[in-house]
Scaffold this motif. Structure first.
Motif, PDB file in Angstrom:
ATOM      1  N   SER A   1      53.850  34.858  63.875  1.00 50.83           N
ATOM      2  CA  SER A   1      53.945  35.585  63.014  1.00 50.83           C
ATOM      3  C   SER A   1      52.785  35.714  61.698  1.00 50.83           C
TER       4      SER A   1
ATOM      5  N   ASN B   1      59.032  44.254  62.050  1.00 53.93           N
ATOM      6  CA  ASN B   1      57.653  43.860  63.096  1.00 53.93           C
ATOM      7  C   ASN B   1      56.676  45.199  63.596  1.00 53.93           C
TER       8      ASN B   1
ATOM      9  N   ARG C   1      54.169  39.603  64.924  1.00 51.51           N
ATOM     10  CA  ARG C   1      53.279  38.464  65.789  1.00 51.51           C
ATOM     11  C   ARG C   1      51.794  39.289  65.666  1.00 51.51           C
TER      12      ARG C   1
ATOM     13  N   GLU D   1      62.338  38.676  62.700  1.00 52.50           N
ATOM     14  CA  GLU D   1      61.882  39.243  63.915  1.00 52.50           C
ATOM     15  C   GLU D   1      62.071  40.756  63.733  1.00 52.50           C
TER      16      GLU D   1
ATOM     17  N   HIS E   1      51.412  34.549  69.756  1.00 51.85           N
ATOM     18  CA  HIS E   1      52.979  34.114  69.768  1.00 51.85           C
ATOM     19  C   HIS E   1      53.193  34.199  68.174  1.00 51.85           C
TER      20      HIS E   1
ATOM     21  N   TRP F   1      60.467  25.636  67.089  1.00 50.84           N
ATOM     22  CA  TRP F   1      59.412  26.143  68.726  1.00 50.84           C
ATOM     23  C   TRP F   1      59.620  25.194  69.226  1.00 50.84           C
TER      24      TRP F   1
ATOM     25  N   HIS G   1      57.212  28.570  63.968  1.00 47.90           N
ATOM     26  CA  HIS G   1      55.742  27.401  64.936  1.00 47.90           C
ATOM     27  C   HIS G   1      54.937  25.954  64.434  1.00 47.90           C
TER      28      HIS G   1
ATOM     29  N   SER H   1      58.138  33.182  63.139  1.00 49.64           N
ATOM     30  CA  SER H   1      58.371  32.746  64.501  1.00 49.64           C
ATOM     31  C   SER H   1      58.156  31.269  64.867  1.00 49.64           C
TER      32      SER H   1
END
Length: 417
Positions: free
Chosen positions: A107, A63, A82, A60, A105, A7, A44, A42
């Protein structure tokens, strides 16, 4: 595989391929035929915790909200959902999660696996809401764990080492409304005199400082409507003045991208995060580090870091201080102790930040600091391992679940084994 980054853009994945299954069955097949594999959420994480030399599996497209049990107050979701998307669906059905992180944002599976958290003296990290897990094991089979299984407390914060999380069952609570106010320039002497009172003032409290002085730049107070512990006052708070407009934690940035402030009442999922779901955070412009210390030693820890103020401030966008309740999850940084997280959002200055981290960790060593698993840290592996009394149990769980080391990677080998 084309170059894939996280990210923030500070980490490039070393995997040979990126796989994107569209069903749990497809994900099971991918895991079964891959000699080395790792789930990707995600993106991050700021280090290599989600990396592998083999295949990355992005969840992704998995979801969905699978089911909501109103009687038992649980929701079952696919791992790639998310929090912001889940929260909207829950709220529409009259339910809520107990807490959310700063960013909606991220997951669910990724946040849970790394013990990501929100704030509040009574609230455990996001992983504490997990009532059940469905893991894709190394051979592609599904393994289900619930709170009736003793191993669930070891598997929840699994650091990606036990398999690919296909589904999770989470506790939910009735939906609630909140208001939020930001206060500016909290004097250091007031923080020292009323540290616990300030951090306990509402459902969720966050302190922000840029370390240019001993004062706290901003205090974000998130009040649950109906709670008696705060009156949501539009007046000074321990010497800090109420902000006159929307504020962003980082000086100079627009508060319009942040969750509703100025005491306006809104649903829980539009107040607990600091940022709005419809705002995409910038990528490639920051680095992050976080350490967890026992709550009763937190003021001392902040004072110790204050002696490095002149080294910290030039490299920093902002630092956030939050509380997290103790939990029983084996590899959670808040295992067994009420904690305070001291978070640093750095400017994209990799080498200077890397040189500073050992100094921060030396200052925090007397307080038993534990680093966030998915952020940047320099702590020696032995020092990290000695902070986790259930580490031997976790190692045995990894050996039973993944004897061929399919889900292991460099970070796990270094810090867990």
């Amino acid at each position: 595989m084309a170059e894939e980054r996280n990210w923030a853009g500070n980490y490039t994945y070393g995997a040979a391929e990126l796989l994107v299954p569209e069903s749990v069955e497809e994900a099971r097949d991918m895991v079964a035929r891959s000699p080395r594999v790792k789930a990707l959420g995600s993106r991050h994480s700021f280090n290599g915790i989600a990396d592998t030399a083999g295949s990355l599996i992005s969840m992704e497209k998995l979801n969905r909200l699978v089911s909501l049990d109103a009687e038992r107050r649980t929701v079952t979701v696919e791992g790639g959902i998310r929090y912001g998307d889940l929260a909207r669906q829950l709220d529409a059905a009259g339910f809520a999660l107990h807490n959310l992180a700063s960013l909606p944002h991220i997951s669910v599976a990724g946040a849970v696996a790394t013990a990501t958290h929100g704030s509040g003296v009574r609230h455990g990290n996001l992983a504490t809401a997990v009532r059940g897990l469905e893991l894709i094991a190394a051979d592609g089979s599904l393994r289900r764990l619930t709170r009736e299984d003793a191993e669930l407390e070891g598997a929840v914060v699994g650091l990606g080492g036990l398999g690919v999380v296909a589904r999770l069952t989470l506790d939910v609570v009735p939906a609630f409304e909140m208001s939020q106010r930001v206060y500016e320039d909290l004097p250091a002497e007031r923080l020292e005199a009323a540290f616990d009172e300030i951090l306990s003032a509402a459902y969720s409290v966050s302190l922000f400082t840029d370390w240019t002085s001993s004062a706290i730049n901003q205090v974000w107070i998130k009040h649950r409507v109906g709670d008696s512990e705060t009156l949501d006052p539009a007046e000074p708070f321990h010497g800090a003045a109420p902000a006159g407009g929307p504020r962003h934690p980082v000086p100079g940035h627009s508060g319009e991208v942040c969750s509703g402030q100025l005491g306006a009442v809104g649903p829980w999922h539009e107040r607990l995060p600091h940022f709005r779901m419809d705002f995409t955070p910038s990528a490639g412009e920051e680095l992050q580090t976080e350490y967890f210390v026992p709550r009763e030693r937190a003021l001392e820890a902040l004072q110790a870091l204050g002696r490095l103020r002149e080294r910290i401030a030039p490299l920093l966008f902002i630092s956030e201080v939050r509380t997290i309740a103790a939990d029983r999850l084996w590899m959670s940084p808040c295992h067994g102790r009420d904690s305070v997280g001291i978070h640093f959002t750095w400017k994209p200055l990799g080498e200077p930040v890397a040189r500073l981290l050992p100094e921060l960790e030396a200052a925090l060593r007397p307080f038993g600091a534990r680093p966030h698993w998915a952020k940047l840290f320099a702590m020696p592996p032995a020092e990290v391992r000695e902070q986790y009394e259930r580490l031997p149990d976790f190692q045995r769980l990894l050996l039973r679940q993944d004897p061929e080391r399919k889900f292991r990677n460099e970070l796990l080998e270094r810090y867990v084994y």
